[in-house]
Design a protein around this motif. Structure first.
Motif, PDB file in Angstrom:
ATOM      1  N   SER A 138      -3.104   2.529  18.951  1.00 31.64           N
ATOM      2  CA  SER A 138      -3.026   1.328  19.787  1.00 31.64           C
ATOM      3  C   SER A 138      -3.071   0.060  18.928  1.00 31.64           C
ATOM      4  N   MET A 139      -3.652   0.163  17.742  1.00 25.05           N
ATOM      5  CA  MET A 139      -3.727  -0.964  16.822  1.00 25.05           C
ATOM      6  C   MET A 139      -2.421  -1.133  16.042  1.00 25.05           C
ATOM      7  N   LEU A 140      -1.819  -0.003  15.652  1.00 25.44           N
ATOM      8  CA  LEU A 140      -0.552  -0.010  14.904  1.00 25.44           C
ATOM      9  C   LEU A 140       0.446   0.868  15.646  1.00 25.44           C
ATOM     10  N   PRO A 141       1.000   0.390  16.750  1.00 25.45           N
ATOM     11  CA  PRO A 141       1.906   1.204  17.563  1.00 25.45           C
ATOM     12  C   PRO A 141       3.311   1.307  16.951  1.00 25.45           C
ATOM     13  N   LYS A 142       3.415   2.114  15.922  1.00 25.29           N
ATOM     14  CA  LYS A 142       4.683   2.278  15.225  1.00 25.29           C
ATOM     15  C   LYS A 142       5.065   3.747  15.163  1.00 25.29           C
ATOM     16  N   ALA A 143       6.356   4.031  15.121  1.00 23.90           N
ATOM     17  CA  ALA A 143       6.840   5.404  15.011  1.00 23.90           C
ATOM     18  C   ALA A 143       6.389   5.993  13.681  1.00 23.90           C
ATOM     19  N   GLY A 144       5.926   7.236  13.724  1.00 22.10           N
ATOM     20  CA  GLY A 144       5.536   7.889  12.482  1.00 22.10           C
ATOM     21  C   GLY A 144       4.101   8.368  12.459  1.00 22.10           C
ATOM     22  N   GLY A 145       3.269   7.922  13.387  1.00 24.83           N
ATOM     23  CA  GLY A 145       1.908   8.424  13.473  1.00 24.83           C
ATOM     24  C   GLY A 145       1.060   8.127  12.251  1.00 24.83           C
ATOM     25  N   SER A 146       0.412   9.148  11.705  1.00 22.60           N
ATOM     26  CA  SER A 146      -0.561   9.002  10.618  1.00 22.60           C
ATOM     27  C   SER A 146       0.001   8.291   9.397  1.00 22.60           C
ATOM     28  N   TYR A 147       1.264   8.465   9.143  1.00 24.69           N
ATOM     29  CA  TYR A 147       1.906   7.812   7.995  1.00 24.69           C
ATOM     30  C   TYR A 147       1.614   6.313   7.982  1.00 24.69           C
ATOM     31  N   ASN A 148       1.732   5.663   9.127  1.00 25.60           N
ATOM     32  CA  ASN A 148       1.528   4.217   9.223  1.00 25.60           C
ATOM     33  C   ASN A 148       0.084   3.818   8.944  1.00 25.60           C
ATOM     34  N   TYR A 149      -0.860   4.598   9.444  1.00 26.96           N
ATOM     35  CA  TYR A 149      -2.267   4.252   9.310  1.00 26.96           C
ATOM     36  C   TYR A 149      -2.734   4.394   7.857  1.00 26.96           C
ATOM     37  N   VAL A 150      -2.352   5.513   7.237  1.00 31.34           N
ATOM     38  CA  VAL A 150      -2.767   5.750   5.848  1.00 31.34           C
ATOM     39  C   VAL A 150      -2.076   4.773   4.903  1.00 31.34           C
ATOM     40  N   LYS A 151      -0.825   4.470   5.179  1.00 30.28           N
ATOM     41  CA  LYS A 151      -0.092   3.509   4.349  1.00 30.28           C
ATOM     42  C   LYS A 151      -0.720   2.127   4.447  1.00 30.28           C
ATOM     43  N   ARG A 152      -1.091   1.717   5.642  1.00 34.89           N
ATOM     44  CA  ARG A 152      -1.716   0.407   5.840  1.00 34.89           C
ATOM     45  C   ARG A 152      -3.077   0.340   5.128  1.00 34.89           C
ATOM     46  N   ALA A 153      -3.799   1.449   5.120  1.00 37.26           N
ATOM     47  CA  ALA A 153      -5.139   1.471   4.544  1.00 37.26           C
ATOM     48  C   ALA A 153      -5.141   1.625   3.030  1.00 37.26           C
ATOM     49  N   PHE A 154      -4.271   2.483   2.499  1.00 39.34           N
ATOM     50  CA  PHE A 154      -4.368   2.848   1.081  1.00 39.34           C
ATOM     51  C   PHE A 154      -3.099   2.614   0.261  1.00 39.34           C
ATOM     52  N   GLY A 155      -2.070   2.050   0.869  1.00 37.26           N
ATOM     53  CA  GLY A 155      -0.895   1.721   0.096  1.00 37.26           C
ATOM     54  C   GLY A 155       0.247   2.709   0.232  1.00 37.26           C
ATOM     55  N   ASP A 156       1.332   2.385  -0.478  1.00 40.57           N
ATOM     56  CA  ASP A 156       2.584   3.122  -0.325  1.00 40.57           C
ATOM     57  C   ASP A 156       2.492   4.605  -0.677  1.00 40.57           C
ATOM     58  N   TYR A 157       1.893   4.948  -1.815  1.00 39.76           N
ATOM     59  CA  TYR A 157       1.903   6.360  -2.217  1.00 39.76           C
ATOM     60  C   TYR A 157       1.087   7.219  -1.265  1.00 39.76           C
ATOM     61  N   ALA A 158      -0.088   6.728  -0.876  1.00 41.07           N
ATOM     62  CA  ALA A 158      -0.914   7.483   0.069  1.00 41.07           C
ATOM     63  C   ALA A 158      -0.159   7.699   1.376  1.00 41.07           C
ATOM     64  N   GLY A 159       0.530   6.648   1.835  1.00 41.40           N
ATOM     65  CA  GLY A 159       1.328   6.783   3.048  1.00 41.40           C
ATOM     66  C   GLY A 159       2.482   7.742   2.852  1.00 41.40           C
ATOM     67  N   PHE A 160       3.097   7.659   1.690  1.00 40.87           N
ATOM     68  CA  PHE A 160       4.249   8.513   1.370  1.00 40.87           C
ATOM     69  C   PHE A 160       3.881   9.995   1.440  1.00 40.87           C
ATOM     70  N   ILE A 161       2.816  10.384   0.728  1.00 41.82           N
ATOM     71  CA  ILE A 161       2.451  11.802   0.694  1.00 41.82           C
ATOM     72  C   ILE A 161       1.933  12.266   2.057  1.00 41.82           C
ATOM     73  N   THR A 162       1.203  11.398   2.747  1.00 44.34           N
ATOM     74  CA  THR A 162       0.717  11.746   4.090  1.00 44.34           C
ATOM     75  C   THR A 162       1.882  11.923   5.051  1.00 44.34           C
ATOM     76  N   GLY A 163       2.843  11.011   4.962  1.00 40.99           N
ATOM     77  CA  GLY A 163       4.008  11.092   5.834  1.00 40.99           C
ATOM     78  C   GLY A 163       4.797  12.371   5.633  1.00 40.99           C
ATOM     79  N   TRP A 164       4.985  12.753   4.370  1.00 37.96           N
ATOM     80  CA  TRP A 164       5.750  13.970   4.109  1.00 37.96           C
ATOM     81  C   TRP A 164       4.978  15.219   4.498  1.00 37.96           C
ATOM     82  N   PHE A 165       3.671  15.224   4.288  1.00 37.04           N
ATOM     83  CA  PHE A 165       2.871  16.355   4.759  1.00 37.04           C
ATOM     84  C   PHE A 165       2.974  16.476   6.277  1.00 37.04           C
TER      85      PHE A 165
END
Length: 440
Positions: free
Chosen positions: A71-98
């Protein structure tokens, strides 16, 4: 990507879709197959129920985290967006692909299981399971290419019917007053592998069966009012799924002793043979096919949203952001279907199911950590909903996720090595893509 882009997703979904995608994307293949496997490992009624209850508690607490973040970050992609916002591009990248691999694997084993149930009805097709599975995948790819409205309507109708059918099955089991079945005498598997290992492996299967409980978050960008609809969808849907899972296990074990269900690949059919007779088993098999079709419909939509979100940030091909006129991210849908098509050809249900669960636990754990990080680093972000019990529930979920990951790594070394291999390959790939993402 700006809001003026012609490739913007359509905001046409609501609360009913959110609940339907959670129920439809969760209840199905696991609850029909895993009770037998879990009974074989635990061989104890109360341990079995406790395992399903513990998995449900994990999901219910996790729903609070995802409700706040989505509800805070209503964007397509789920967890990828949250982890990327919190820890940066690489963390979001690996989380998104997992997260992508975990969800893109799902249509493959759902199609495999559908084909296995169809063969029960049509034994003469025994050698055609792969062809049947591929046919279902192609058919649903074409359905979702026609647009988000088609997928939404199918999801809502199939989810309602699915719940009704499971309730009927539960009532039939508890109404059974036939001859008591003599338990099969055997050496408890619990003593063979050890209680802790058996429970952890069972919990891995349980959480795999619950997988899909956060499905509404992937569609937050397409929701008309994500601030209200996402939390309601997550909680209502999760409570309903938990209740059905626990009660249906109790119903199965009411009809058959643990030892008779143990290691059965199709526990629901075994129970149905006792309750309804041979013809009743066929009826339940048809119900099972319909139920799994509902799950398949849900998971045909999820992977394409994850890949769309990553494409928009430069972590996949630029054409991955293409949305057709009916609201479908068509390129990522086709890519995801091709991936599932290959997996059907080379994989089996058990291998795919265990690997996807391992990845899901990794993604969930990263998401729980990101909630704490964002609460600290960006306390002024608008939060339409706040996770209950914070920070205690978040810390509990992180510790639980680490414990599960450690236990799974010990009990399932092959999946662990696969995760390690993917992680090692991810960083050089990220470095190659990073310049593209910086230009967005």
């Amino acid at each position: 990507m700006t809001s003026k882009s012609p490739n913007q997703l359509k905001k046409i979904l609501g609360l009913s879709f959110g609940i339907a995608i959670l129920i439809g994307g969760t209840i199905g293949v696991g609850i029909l197959r895993t009770p037998g496997t879990i009974a074989g490992m635990l061989d104890n009624y109360w341990l079995i129920i406790a395992c399903w209850l513990l998995g449900g508690i994990y999901v219910l607490i996790g729903a609070g985290t995802y409700a706040e973040l989505a509800s805070m970050l209503p964007k397509a992609g789920g967890s990828y967006n949250y982890v990327k916002r919190a820890f940066g591009d690489y963390a979001g990248f690996i989380t998104g692909w997992f997260d992508y691999f975990s969800n893109a694997i799902a249509p493959a084993f759902f199609c495999i299981v559908i084909s296995e149930y169809i063969v029960i009805l049509m034994p003469e097709w025994q050698n055609e399971t792969t062809v049947i599975a591929m046919a279902f995948l192609i058919g649903f790819t074409l359905l979702h290419a026609t647009g988000i409205k088609s997928g939404s309507i199918v999801q809502q109708i199939s989810s309602v019917i699915k719940v009704i059918l499971f309730v009927i099955l539960i009532i039939a089991c508890f109404s059974y007053t036939g001859i008591q079945i003599e338990p099969i005498k055997k050496t408890p598997a619990l003593m063979d592998a050890g209680i802790i290992i058996s429970f952890l492996k069972s919990l891995q299967l349980v959480l795999g069966t619950y997988d899909g409980w956060n499905a509404a978050c992937f569609f937050a960008e397409e929701d008309e009012n994500p601030g209200k609809n996402i939390p309601r969808s997550l909680y209502f849907g999760a409570l309903l799924v938990i209740a059905i899972y626990i009660i249906i296990n109790m119903a199965f074990l009411y009809v058959l002793p643990v030892s008779n269900i143990a290691n059965s690949p199709l526990a629901a059919s075994d129970v149905a043979k006792v309750v309804f007779g041979e013809k009743g088993s066929i009826v339940v098999t048809i119900i099972a096919i319909f139920s799994i079709i509902s799950v398949l419909n849900a998971y045909m939509m999820v992977p394409s949203r994850i890949l769309y979100g990553m494409s928009r940030d430069g972590f996949f091909i630029k054409k991955g952001t293409i949305i057709n006129t009916t609201g479908t991210p068509i390129v990522t849908l086709l890519v995801s279907s091709l991936f599932a098509f290959i997996l059907i050809y080379i994989g089996t249900f058990e291998i795919l199911f265990l690997l996807s669960t391992f990845m899901a636990i990794t993604v969930w754990g990263s998401t729980y950590v990101s909630l704490i990080k964002l609460r600290i680093s960006e306390p002024n972000l608008e939060r339409p909903y706040k996770s209950w019990g914070y920070p205690y529930t978040s810390i509990l979920m992180i510790v639980f996720s680490i414990a599960l990951f450690t236990g799974f790594a010990y009990s399932d070394s092959k999946s662990f090595l696969a995760i390690v291999g993917i992680t090692l390959l991810s960083y050089p790939i990220f470095l190659l893509l990073k310049p593209k993402s910086n230009k967005e």
